[in-house]
Design an enzyme around this catalytic site. Sequence first.
Site, PDB file in Angstrom:
ATOM      1  N   ALA A  14     -39.208  52.715  14.684  1.00 14.21           N
ATOM      2  CA  ALA A  14     -39.914  51.723  15.497  1.00 14.21           C
ATOM      3  C   ALA A  14     -40.651  52.421  16.624  1.00 14.21           C
ATOM      4  O   ALA A  14     -40.269  53.507  17.055  1.00 14.21           O
ATOM      5  CB  ALA A  14     -38.933  50.697  16.065  1.00 14.21           C
ATOM      6  N   ASP A  15     -41.713  51.781  17.087  1.00 13.26           N
ATOM      7  CA  ASP A  15     -42.422  52.280  18.255  1.00 13.26           C
ATOM      8  C   ASP A  15     -43.022  51.092  19.000  1.00 13.26           C
ATOM      9  O   ASP A  15     -43.548  50.163  18.383  1.00 13.26           O
ATOM     10  CB  ASP A  15     -43.533  53.254  17.874  1.00 13.26           C
ATOM     11  CG  ASP A  15     -44.029  53.998  19.098  1.00 13.26           C
ATOM     12  OD1 ASP A  15     -43.346  54.949  19.520  1.00 13.26           O
ATOM     13  OD2 ASP A  15     -45.078  53.613  19.646  1.00 13.26           O
ATOM     14  N   THR A  16     -42.924  51.143  20.325  1.00 12.00           N
ATOM     15  CA  THR A  16     -43.440  50.069  21.164  1.00 12.00           C
ATOM     16  C   THR A  16     -44.574  50.601  22.031  1.00 12.00           C
ATOM     17  O   THR A  16     -44.435  51.645  22.671  1.00 12.00           O
ATOM     18  CB  THR A  16     -42.317  49.490  22.046  1.00 12.00           C
ATOM     19  OG1 THR A  16     -41.284  48.982  21.195  1.00 12.00           O
ATOM     20  CG2 THR A  16     -42.834  48.361  22.929  1.00 12.00           C
ATOM     21  N   LYS A  52     -42.266  57.954  12.108  1.00  6.16           N
ATOM     22  CA  LYS A  52     -40.876  58.224  12.493  1.00  6.16           C
ATOM     23  C   LYS A  52     -39.925  57.947  11.332  1.00  6.16           C
ATOM     24  O   LYS A  52     -39.031  58.748  11.042  1.00  6.16           O
ATOM     25  CB  LYS A  52     -40.486  57.378  13.717  1.00  6.16           C
ATOM     26  CG  LYS A  52     -41.169  57.822  14.994  1.00  6.16           C
ATOM     27  CD  LYS A  52     -40.857  56.880  16.139  1.00  6.16           C
ATOM     28  CE  LYS A  52     -41.570  57.300  17.413  1.00  6.16           C
ATOM     29  NZ  LYS A  52     -41.284  56.388  18.539  1.00  6.16           N
TER      30      LYS A  52
END
Length: 193
Positions: A71-73, A55
Amino acid sequence: MIEQRLVLASGSPRRLDLLRQIGLSPNAVDAAELDETPQHDETPRQLALRLARAKAALVAGRSPEAYVLGADTVVAVGRRVLPKCENEGEVRACLKLLSGRSHRVLTGVAVCGPGGRAAARLVESRVRFKRLGPPEIKSYAASGEGIGKAGGYAIQGRAGAFVVTLQGSYSGVVGLPLYETAALLEGLGFRTA
């Protein structure tokens, strides 16, 4: 003094609120749209970090002069990655799985700076839910709060009442670990104060 630009590569209002909490207001929000399907044999940890980096890199290609934050969760039970729920049925299924047990919330954070420099971190938190009864699951799913959320819940909302213990970063579970985010930005030369 050269003006520094910060671009958030996410359309998440929670991430924007978290950044503002530490005094950072991005100059732009440019949500990176990409396929988030796990690759064959990819662990939840690898998935969160890969997506955060992808991203940030995608948006950095459109804003090479800026500091770009991606960011990625990922919510995981063992090696199983829970979905970003699209409907009440998926929320109910996730809550049934999480009821009375611990799970991991993995948030990857990546920053691309001017000149192509980049850095990333993975933050892992452990969350344990109380045992949830069918009425609680039904009510929460019907509230709509879990739609669009990894694992089908938002810890900063009504689901906060489900949490027995949390080890790690609360802001990381919400979607952006603030200490690590500030450290990554500062490490690449962004002035956060």
